[in-house]
Design an enzyme around this catalytic site. Structure first.
Site, PDB file in Angstrom:
ATOM      1  N   GLN A 259       1.291  -1.365  -0.288  1.00  0.00           N
ATOM      2  CA  GLN A 259      -0.056   0.630  -0.260  1.00  0.00           C
ATOM      3  C   GLN A 259       0.827   1.450   0.327  1.00  0.00           C
ATOM      4  O   GLN A 259       0.434   2.243  -0.480  1.00  0.00           O
ATOM      5  CB  GLN A 259      -0.987   0.042   1.548  1.00  0.00           C
ATOM      6  N   HIS A 262       2.004   3.176  -3.269  1.00  0.00           N
ATOM      7  CA  HIS A 262       0.878   3.934  -4.237  1.00  0.00           C
ATOM      8  C   HIS A 262       0.997   5.465  -4.298  1.00  0.00           C
ATOM      9  O   HIS A 262       1.132   5.760  -5.100  1.00  0.00           O
ATOM     10  CB  HIS A 262      -0.367   3.352  -3.750  1.00  0.00           C
ATOM     11  N   GLU A 327      -9.608   0.771   4.261  1.00  0.00           N
ATOM     12  CA  GLU A 327     -10.064  -0.011   3.120  1.00  0.00           C
ATOM     13  C   GLU A 327      -9.651  -2.032   2.858  1.00  0.00           C
ATOM     14  O   GLU A 327     -10.771  -2.260   2.269  1.00  0.00           O
ATOM     15  CB  GLU A 327      -8.963   0.679   2.550  1.00  0.00           C
ATOM     16  N   HIS A 328      -8.540  -2.361   3.382  1.00  0.00           N
ATOM     17  CA  HIS A 328      -7.986  -3.553   3.230  1.00  0.00           C
ATOM     18  C   HIS A 328      -7.280  -4.576   4.670  1.00  0.00           C
ATOM     19  O   HIS A 328      -6.798  -3.671   5.118  1.00  0.00           O
ATOM     20  CB  HIS A 328      -6.699  -3.249   2.154  1.00  0.00           C
ATOM     21  N   ASP A 361      -5.841  -6.855  -6.021  1.00  0.00           N
ATOM     22  CA  ASP A 361      -5.875  -5.991  -6.217  1.00  0.00           C
ATOM     23  C   ASP A 361      -5.664  -6.582  -7.776  1.00  0.00           C
ATOM     24  O   ASP A 361      -6.186  -5.480  -8.555  1.00  0.00           O
ATOM     25  CB  ASP A 361      -4.739  -5.465  -6.320  1.00  0.00           C
ATOM     26  N   HIS A 420     -54.041  14.770  -1.354  1.00  0.00           N
ATOM     27  CA  HIS A 420     -53.275  13.249  -1.480  1.00  0.00           C
ATOM     28  C   HIS A 420     -54.546  12.357  -0.704  1.00  0.00           C
ATOM     29  O   HIS A 420     -54.785  11.434  -1.187  1.00  0.00           O
ATOM     30  CB  HIS A 420     -51.938  13.311  -0.113  1.00  0.00           C
TER      31      HIS A 420
END
Lengths: 434, 434
Positions: A259, A262, A327-328, A361, A420
């Site tokens: 990670q 990235h 996230e992971h 991934d 209504h």
């Protein structure tokens, strides 16, 4: 050095809260620039698109040159390495198989009151897929965004990708072909988002725009939201690894770095119950960094945002995981399922010592577009449902309306909504309700 | 007079496009004010909340007075009309029954490569429900927002409702009790959204905020999005009625007015293949307007935004409906199912002559929180899934990783992500990939 936190320390709660509050994203304020570009493309269409492409991508086109045609894609595929194409096809087939199982069922029944009820799911008619240019141009992301749309049944999937100086990664075109993308245009930035949202003479508008992009693309997506749907705005990537001392520190270090490499704003966290193991992982990170191609990025991420959290027992991990809502989440323990059961908030969970996050991934099957920045508390990764919408169905005959209508008239009256009540009262021969 | 469009006229396409482009919402720019309120509540917590409540709701409280306790709710329920409570309970039971059927299934399987795959759905832990004060304080909306959250399994459902001058509709509290709301606070506006998003000493933060509100509330929800999830920002209501000449014009006129009476910016459209019938509906609208309590609002909506569209045949309706993508679609024809099958874009469809849209507002069962402003092209009404999130699961053992890992290493290499490749290569004893 990454932060070292110890769950037994007196200041742990303060340190953990600070870790959660860690601001990793710098937000450039590009809104005014983006508004100008959107307005211009909306007004001048193709002409504006061509102007911005000349200016930002240093590429002079006329409108007929916007589309990337089938021959060009075929030529790109031919230029790709065969081993990589084979790997892409394996990835596509696994992703497609996993996503096919997400297709939702409709509902249709008649209840005890004789009311027909149900819903049905339909695919969005047209979707735009933004693919970044340059180094962030990942073929795997094309698959992850395009395949769920095609599995959902989207008829018109339109990809845009900028080609700065005319350059384009042929694998991106290969992935588009494999995933069944229907139209491709060599445009990017806010101008591409505008073209997808509003349409031009050459590009018909779409109903939703997905895919990652830089700050200009993200701001443009936010601004066109409402005119079209958008996916979540992805933040920097995150991984949280829960690992006991029986792991190979070198493996876990590589996972943390996968990670970190990235983005300098990415975040990698290790939770372990073994202090010595934590130190070995930190040392193995240093070892890997000496050889990795993206070491500078990974090092900055690890040193600025990384953390090693020591806990008494891994029993304490799920509560911390839920607060991070990563996230992971990698569970590198002997019995990962038991730990996974106790976790509420995570985008994706990777079970056991032989499931590095990077498998997900590329070739695992589940989507790699996942909620970041603690949003796994309230949102999910990309899937087939993001390309479908639900229409509810309701049907009364006269008898059914007589059964449930009077209650509606009563409630309409209590809310002061005369028409209504009237619309129901007329059909069941009730006196006017208001 | 509403617009009259004729699908056979030469200028129809231009007139229809203009109708679609009709800007009905006025957007006050309240962003700066809202940012100030959010920052203040974030910083000063309860003290700021109490200050704004004093200022905007003319209500002096201390922190212990923020919560509306069980006794107060019990007293409110006792003050409600029994017939209305019975109707609310019927509505709640029908809404709950319909939404229970939306609960999604998880997935778990092992594929041919020996990879364990799946996902599971979990409820959000805590949700905030905004309920407007004053005339827009609808008990039916409390049910429609709260019940899907409780059906999803949300453990902590927190309602906020402003009580200007201390006044509160007791039916709103009754609806909250019936729906199982867990906590209620007498606060509103941007300050209530801030309290839900950031938390104060008295109010713990939530993970998502839903429910309608004014421009300040909508702006506050947009600004806190990311910190928490939010639902869609609802625009003015819409109905599109497709009706043949065999309907009672009075019924259809009431249906059109049931949206028009919500808001001067609401939109009611009739598509018919019978010009004389269209005229009779227009006349019936005038007749109803003479007696309805909210006639002024309804008239302005109908005259500014209403439309009667004449088509050669109702076969032409689905294509027009899909372009409008109405929030509510009423099919008042002999065979509504056949027509419904041909529609792609609508929030909810009401089938046949005995299903006025108002039934769906109260007691039908499906949700009345639906996509407006053409967003039914890409989004769905509120449902159980809005209160759940999906976590994907992936598990390899050594053998499975040996099968699919090499392809991941190849793809990581092609994307220049060395640590990604390394994390897999180490586990399958491959040489370093980059």
């Amino acid at each position: 050095m990454p932060r070292n936190l110890d769950a037994r320390a007196a200041d742990f709660e303060a340190a953990f809260t600070a870790l959660l509050a860690d601001k990793r994203e710098t937000s450039d304020d590009v809104n005014a620039v983006v508004t100008g570009i959107l307005d211009d493309v909306r007004l001048r269409g193709d002409a504006a698109l061509l102007d911005y492409t000349r200016r930002f991508d240093r590429l002079s086109l006329d409108a007929t040159g916007l589309a990337i045609g089938a021959e060009e894609v075929t030529a790109a595929v031919a230029a790709c390495d065969e081993e990589t194409l084979t790997a892409l096809r394996l990835a596509a087939s696994r992703i497609e198989d996993f996503h096919r199982r997400q297709k939702p069922e409709g509902l249709s029944y008649t209840d005890a009151a004789g009311v027909r009820l149900g819903y049905r799911w339909t695919a969005l008619a047209a979707v735009g897929l933004y693919v970044p240019g340059g180094t962030a141009s990942y073929p795997s992301s094309v698959l992850m965004n395009a395949l769920p749309a095609k599995v959902a049944g989207v008829e018109r999937l339109v990809m845009v990708v900028p080609t700065p100086d005319g350059k384009l990664n042929p694998l991106v075109l290969a992935a588009a072909r494999i995933a069944g993308v229907d139209e491709i245009y060599r445009i990017g930035g806010a101008q591409a988002v505008a073209a997808l949202a509003y349409g031009t003479a050459t590009i018909r508008p779409v109903d939703k725009i997905v895919g990652p992009g830089n700050a200009f693309v993200a701001a443009a997506k936010r601004q066109v939201f409402g005119t079209v749907g958008i996916d979540m705005i992805a933040g920097p990537s995150e991984i949280l690894v829960v690992a006991d001392g029986d792991n190979d520190p070198s493996w876990i270090a590589a996972d943390l770095l996968s990670q970190a490499e990235h983005d300098t704003a990415a975040q990698s966290i290790l939770i372990t119950d073994d202090a010595a193991f934590g130190q070995k992982v930190a040392a193995a990170v240093e070892g890997h960094l000496a050889t990795l191609p993206r070491a500078a990025i990974a090092r900055e991420s690890w040193e600025s945002h990384g953390a090693i959290i020591l806990v008494d027992s891994l029993d304490a991990a799920p509560a911390l995981v839920d607060r991070v809502a990563p996230e992971h989440l990698e569970l590198a323990v002997a019995n990962p399922d038991a730990l996974a059961e106790r976790v509420r908030n995570a985008g994706a969970i990777f079970l056991g010592r032989y499931t590095p996050e990077a498998i997900g991934d590329y070739v695992g099957g589940p989507n790699h577009v996942l909620p970041t920045a603690r949003s796994a508390r309230f949102s999910s990764g990309l899937g087939v449902l993001d390309f479908m919408k639900r229409t509810t169905l309701l049907g009364c005959d006269a008898a059914a309306l007589h059964r449930i209508g009077p209650a509606a008239v009563t409630l309409a009256k209590s809310e002061g909504l005369g028409a209504h009540g009237l619309s129901v009262a007329l059909r069941v021969n009730m006196p006017r309700a208001e």
